[in-house]
Scaffold this active site. Structure first.
Site, PDB file in Angstrom:
ATOM      1  CG  LEU C  55      -0.538  -0.879  -0.955  1.00  0.00           C
ATOM      2  CD1 LEU C  55      -0.242  -0.036   0.268  1.00  0.00           C
ATOM      3  CD2 LEU C  55       0.751  -1.265  -1.649  1.00  0.00           C
ATOM      4  N   GLY C  57      -4.829  -6.378  -2.194  1.00  0.00           N
ATOM      5  CA  GLY C  57      -5.210  -7.303  -3.261  1.00  0.00           C
ATOM      6  C   GLY C  57      -4.038  -7.664  -4.165  1.00  0.00           C
ATOM      7  CB  SER C 296       2.212  13.776   3.265  1.00  0.00           C
ATOM      8  OG  SER C 296       2.766  13.156   4.396  1.00  0.00           O
ATOM      9  NE  ARG C 342      -3.397  10.475   9.573  1.00  0.00           N
ATOM     10  CZ  ARG C 342      -3.192   9.566   8.636  1.00  0.00           C
ATOM     11  NH1 ARG C 342      -4.150   8.709   8.330  1.00  0.00           N
ATOM     12  NH2 ARG C 342      -2.046   9.519   7.994  1.00  0.00           N
ATOM     13  CD  GLU C 437      -9.804   2.480   3.261  1.00  0.00           C
ATOM     14  OE1 GLU C 437      -8.999   2.564   2.313  1.00  0.00           O
ATOM     15  OE2 GLU C 437     -10.580   3.403   3.594  1.00  0.00           O
ATOM     16  NE  ARG C 447      -5.399   4.465   7.952  1.00  0.00           N
ATOM     17  CZ  ARG C 447      -4.485   5.306   7.490  1.00  0.00           C
ATOM     18  NH1 ARG C 447      -3.228   5.189   7.845  1.00  0.00           N
ATOM     19  NH2 ARG C 447      -4.832   6.273   6.661  1.00  0.00           N
ATOM     20  CG  LEU C 453       0.843   2.910   2.863  1.00  0.00           C
ATOM     21  CD1 LEU C 453       2.088   3.605   2.324  1.00  0.00           C
ATOM     22  CD2 LEU C 453      -0.158   2.735   1.747  1.00  0.00           C
TER      23      LEU C 453
END
Lengths: 250, 249, 649
Positions: C55, C57, C296, C342, C437, C447, C453
């Site tokens: 994403l 690069g 997910s 998380r 990243e 995060r 993204l």
């Protein structure tokens, strides 16, 4: 499980290749097909032999890197990617044939690794919407009916693995090309380039040396993402429409 | 071991040249004919034209069951279509080149596409799966059989060259004569089965090529193709069967 | 014996000098205004190397090329479309406030700083929140098929412990769709000749001469040819280093070589111990496991997590009555329940498994149960939301998640640490930039879901193109001769190392070392870290590295496709990076975000952050393989979001 593998070994693009037989043992049914090949490769390295080269990366069925023809089926007996195929779908003692994708447009690089850059060139020929970064209108300025958005998504799911080409008796890339054509043709954002896109992409597809479609439907039976046959039909319609409108291309 | 090291230059290897302009024709017609989809469209349209002709031909053939007068009368009527605008047989002579064009276009496109298709898979799989190429083979070899049959059929029943009787203006008698030989029947039956298989996949394929298919219509299209193919084959085969069983003599 | 590596020294503090002063909400505008521009007619004369096509690069390459720069781009995959961003499932955050549920740039900023446990730089995070809204516009215009409602407008959902619906998604394949959007934009530039794309080419070293990044050394993975590529600036978008752990949700070939080589050439590496462990992965099925598959986190919106109350309960889940189930997240964290962040969800899973209450093979798993959701919403509604995830789970485990609860276990997923960058995303090596990243900047110690993204695309589409122009305008390129010692050194270092790997003729495979390294790290530098464990790891890693160079075996040659050689070369770098990760974890004696130190807990047993001592980013300077690095601290100032101890109870 113990298995006999007959794997296509080819040292390089210009070398001769041959099916070579290997025995593997202690294979767990929970292994993925690639983990089974990892096991073989670890053995080969320890014996000082060159491991079997194969493309793989995400190993979760989305990057499209892996792909091999297993017992004559692209990605093997299940409708999924090779990395998501598990050994529980094989039986102990079975002989498994493993070959690379076969197509003139996908020359073998080494063993099971092929060069699929033709796909990138097809996308480069028109598989995009021209929109300079920063020039986009507000996202909610153009509503998109849900059915159209769903159709677009269904076709945008293509992972570019090349199984469709490998399975087609003509080595045709129609399903790959149509998936992108239909994805973008379904959306208002894709409308301004609708005609040039399909003409240029089909032109590049033909130039790359893929065969034509004979509607056998083999591509759709192996497609891990379930891109439907109607995708090809819709692209045909788009192509005829664009030709009728004057056939302008870039 | 050899680790090739390149002499460093400002940007590594030569910068990629701008892509070559697209090769090939620039006109819409040229591009169309050059593309696989364009050629397949030509095949679909010419195929549908020939199919329409075949349906009419098959229906006409059924006249044979109503005796020589009706059959021969029908054959005579064909030569008077368009009268009085068209002169005798003009209609047929208009149709013949059109049909010939369809056959040639269909055949040329098929040959060119087949050559492409074969070239697209230069190395075959060691582990063969027969079902993959079934439809393709029936189309390709079926097409060749039909082309050969066409020659035979014209020599047999149009010019009468190879017909055992071969009397102009008496198609009924010629038909009975042809189907009274074993080879006449064999050639015809094989060809008609080939027609059936060819139409079965070809009609469906033509619908796809012309963009008529869709997820909801595909089933109906397949059934239609199957029915048309079956009716056509049975209709054509009924004539030699009629002769062989003595229904027609 | 203690490792000499432990005797790190503390160098000068480091500071971001690029973010303008003034109100945080105006900084990005001011920076863009103050940045110098490059005349459009001159852009073609500037070459920019971009390593990686994910994403960050892909977006950067496409945008820079579109603006007129000459871009030379690399990826190790056979196509730029396969970068691992493609595997991101859940979604992308943006402060659009389409729901009118109280979201705003300010709130996204606040949530991200707080979610990062106050270890991120405020200026950067605010800019990220501002840019987030533009990303959605850009992607929709590219034809990214986001989920929509029947009215034709974009659908959003709430994600990962956030109380507003700001996550845009495309079923469970958001990363794929966003990446293909960037890839298509990049493909357009490749076809137009503006991007010189080198697929199947891996960066193996950075060329730094006269204090500036000048280019890279890269190996063509098909021919084995080693080339040097020169540019006015080098952008690393090579992703994170989660694969150091061997088992992770990263792609098999994801690696740290590009950033580690850059680190060796002078780029400071910040917060290497900040790794994110994702709670909802499919547990490993045996020793053959080659990678872990993430499902997910959106599953936690409707699934309920539980384990048996009693340790060693081996009954089938259906046979365990409701009152013998422990819905431990709902119990411990009643206000957030199954939607805690998380790190908390992961650690809680580890705790119950450590208590012997884990389920499945090896007791390394907890249930994620959809029975209630299916009863409440109906099977069809659940299938519509999660159908593809359920299919994936069933394919991998041969269990039907509609009928029996899924088993999940945490796995390494994302690395918040990375190359230290300033507000302009420039590393400590002038002319070397790191985006996505690969850098450390925006997520602090943890995060939030659906933020990776957002950050990758923000960096690539919007931030880097602006800041890179400023660098190019201010630092006219002066070519270095191709026989400059910096160039020949880098090339010979690369070739020597490959030669050494090939000629080693040992008896162990590269993978066997990688696995062993991964086990050490997972045990000692995984979900919970202790002083003793980290010290042990710091003993074992150098020993393993020594053994690697003695015993590794790489068959084949260097002049063709040799995947063992690629692998061994990456493992060699992992063996160095792992040591730095453990040192960083050892020196940070607080718990924060993804970094949990057993010694630093509150009375209630929760993670205790220690702001007085550790409110800084640790930027490490390389001094040599196995020799102690130098620590540079970047003090973090919180002017807008005042640090509080995170509490989700």
């Amino acid at each position: 499980m113990n298995l006999t593998l007959r794997i296509w070994r080819q040292p390089g693009p210009d070398s001769e290749g041959a099916m070579t037989t290997y025995e593997v043992s202690g294979i767990s049914p929970d292994m993925s097909f690639l983990e089974m090949l990892d096991t073989l490769n670890e053995d080969l390295i320890e014996r000082g032999d060159e491991p079997v080269a194969f493309d793989h990366d995400c190993r979760e069925g989305i990057c499209g890197a892996c792909g091999m023809v297993i017992n004559g089926d692209a990605h093997g007996p299940e409708r999924t990617t090779t990395c998501q195929l598990h050994m529980r779908h094989f039986t102990d003692g079975e002989t498994i044939d493993v070959e690379p994708w076969r197509a003139a447009a996908f020359p073998v690089v080494k063993d099971l690794v092929v060069d699929r850059s033709a796909f990138d060139r097809i996308i480069g020929a028109g598989g995009y919407v021209t929109v300079a970064t920063g020039s986009a209108p507000e996202a909610h300025a153009t509503p998109v009916a849900k059915p159209a958005a769903d159709t677009a998504f269904e076709h945008a799911e293509c992972i570019g693995c090349g199984a469709c080409v490998a399975a087609c008796p003509n080595g045709s890339a129609m399903l790959f090309t149509s998936a992108k054509v239909v994805h973008l043709a379904s959306l208002p954002q894709g409308a301004p380039e609708r005609e040039t896109r399909v003409l240029d992409m089909v032109g590049t597809m033909d130039d790359e040396g893929f065969g034509g479609c004979t509607n056998t439907g083999m591509c759709t039976t192996v497609c891990p993402k379930g891109i439907p046959m109607s995708s090809i039909t819709t692209m045909n319609r788009e192509f005829l429409r664009a030709t009728r409108k004057g056939g302008g291309s870039r | 071991m050899a680790l090739a090291t390149r002499t460093p230059g400002r940007s590594g290897p030569a910068r990629t040249a701008p892509p070559a302009p697209p090769r090939g024709p620039r006109t819409a017609v040229g591009r169309f004919w050059r593309s696989t989809i364009g050629k397949k469209t030509v095949m679909a349209v010419s195929g549908l034209a020939m199919l329409l002709y075949l349906v009419a031909h098959m229906v006409g053939n059924l006249k044979v069951f109503f005796g020589p007068e009706e059959m021969n009368g029908y054959a005579h009527w064909l030569r008077t279509i368009g009268d009085p605008v068209l002169h005798h047989e003009w209609f047929l002579w208009i149709m013949r080149p059109l049909l010939l064009l369809a056959v040639v276009a269909h055949g040329v496109a098929a040959a060119q596409l087949s050559r492409r298709d074969l070239a697209a898979r230069p190395v075959k799989y060691a582990h063969r799966k027969p079902r993959a190429s079934y439809a393709t083979h029936t189309m390709r070899w079926g097409g060749v059989i039909l082309a050969l049959f066409l020659v035979w059929h014209i020599l047999d029943l149009t010019t009468g060259t190879v017909n055992p009787r071969g009397e102009a203006g008496h198609p009924y008698e010629n038909i009975v004569a042809s189907f009274s030989t074993w080879y006449g029947n064999t050639i015809y039956i094989v060809a008609m089965v080939a027609v059936g298989l060819h139409v079965r996949h070809g009609l469906w394929g033509a619908a796809q090529t012309l963009g008529a298919g869709s997820r909801t219509r595909d089933r109906a299209l397949k059934v239609t193709a199957d029915v048309v193919a079956l009716v056509l084959t049975l209709g054509f085969l009924s004539v030699p069967v009629g002769v062989m069983t003595g229904l027609v003599e | 014996m203690t490792s000499p590596y432990l005797d790190y020294t503390t160098g000068d503090p480091i500071a971001d000098t690029k973010a303008p002063a003034g109100p945080v909400a105006e900084r990005w505008n001011r920076r863009r205004f103050e940045a110098k521009l490059v005349n459009p007619a001159n852009r073609r004369k500037h070459t920019v190397i971009v390593v990686g096509t994910g994403l960050a690069g892909g977006a950067a390459g496409a945008t820079l090329a579109e603006q007129g720069y000459h871009v030379v781009q690399f990826c190790y995959q056979d196509s730029p479309r396969r970068a691992h961003s493609i595997a991101a499932q859940g979604g992308i955050n943006a402060a659009k406030n389409y729901r009118g549920d109280g979201d705003s740039v300010q709130r996204l900023f606040y949530d991200t700083v707080k979610g990062g446990d106050f270890r991120a730089r405020e200026s950067n995070v605010h800019r990220l929140a501002e840019v987030s809204v533009e990303i959605i516009d850009q992607c929709v215009a590219q034809g990214v098929p986001f989920a929509r409602e029947y009215g034709g407008l974009l659908d959003t959902r709430s994600f990962g412990g956030v109380q507003v619906s700001r996550t845009f998604y495309a079923r469970g394949q958001t990363g794929q769709q966003l990446l293909l959007g960037a890839y298509q934009a990049l493909s357009r530039q490749i076809a137009a000749g503006n991007v010189e794309m080198h697929a199947r080419t891996e960066m193996l070293d950075l060329i730094v001469a006269d204090g500036r990044a000048r280019g890279i050394v890269a190996r063509d993975l098909v021919t084995g040819r080693i080339d040097t590529y020169f540019a006015d600036a080098v952008v690393l978008a090579s992703g994170g280093y989660g694969n150091v752990f061997y088992l992770s949700t990263n792609a098999k070939n994801s690696n740290a070589t590009a950033i580690w080589r850059a680190h060796r050439r002078g780029a400071h590496f910040a917060n290497p111990c900040f790794t994110q462990i994702h709670p909802t992965c499919i547990p490993r099925s045996g020793d053959h496991q080659s990678k872990l598959t993430l499902m997910s986190e959106s599953l936690r919106n409707d699934g309920r997590i539980w384990v048996p109350v009693r340790a060693g309960d081996t009954r089938a889940p259906a046979d365990i009555p409701e009152d013998e189930r422990d819905y431990y997240l709902e119990r411990i964290y009643p206000s957030f329940g199954n939607l805690v962040p998380r790190d908390i969800a992961s650690r809680a899973a580890k705790n119950v498994c450590d208590e012997g209450r884990g389920v499945g093979p090896g007791g390394q798993g907890v249930y994620l149960d959809f029975a209630d959701a299916i009863a409440r919403l109906g099977r069809d509604a659940v299938a519509a939301k999660y159908g593809n995830l359920f299919e994936m789970y069933a394919r991998i485990t041969a269990e039907d998640p509609y009928a029996t609860p899924m088993r999940i276990y945490p796995a390494i997923h994302y690395t918040m640490g990375g190359l230290w960058v300033d507000y302009d995303l420039q590393t400590t090596v002038p002319g070397l930039f790191a985006i996505g990243e690969a850098n450390f900047s925006d997520h602090g110690a943890n995060r939030l879901g659906a933020s990776a993204l957002m950050q990758g695309l923000a960096d690539g589409y919007f931030i880097l193109p602006a800041t890179l122009a400023d660098f190019l305008a201010r630092h006219p390129h002066d070519e270095i001769p191709p026989d400059h010692p910096a160039v020949t050194d880098a090339v010979s270092e690369v070739t020597d190392r490959l030669y050494r790997l090939l000629s080693n003729n040992g008896d162990r495979t590269p993978d066997s070392f990688h696995r062993e390294l991964g086990e050490i790290l997972w045990d000692k530098c995984g979900m919970a870290r202790t002083d003793a464990g980290l010290r042990e790891a710091l003993e074992r890693i150098p020993a393993l590295r020594e053994e690697f160079w003695r015993r590794v075996r790489v068959p084949g040659s260097g002049s063709d496709l040799n995947q063992s050689l690629e692998k061994a070369n990456r493992v060699a770098d992992h063996l160095e990076l792992a040591e730095l990760m453990c040192l960083d974890a050892l020196h940070r004696t607080e718990s924060c975000g993804g970094h949990f130190r057993e010694e630093s807990r509150t009375d209630g047993g929760e993670a205790e952050r220690r702001d007085e001592e550790f409110s800084y980013a640790a930027a490490w300077e390389f001094t040599g393989t196995g020799t102690a690095p130098v620590l540079h601290r970047e003090q973090l100032l919180f002017e807008y979001v005042h640090p509080t101890q995170r509490s989700y109870t």
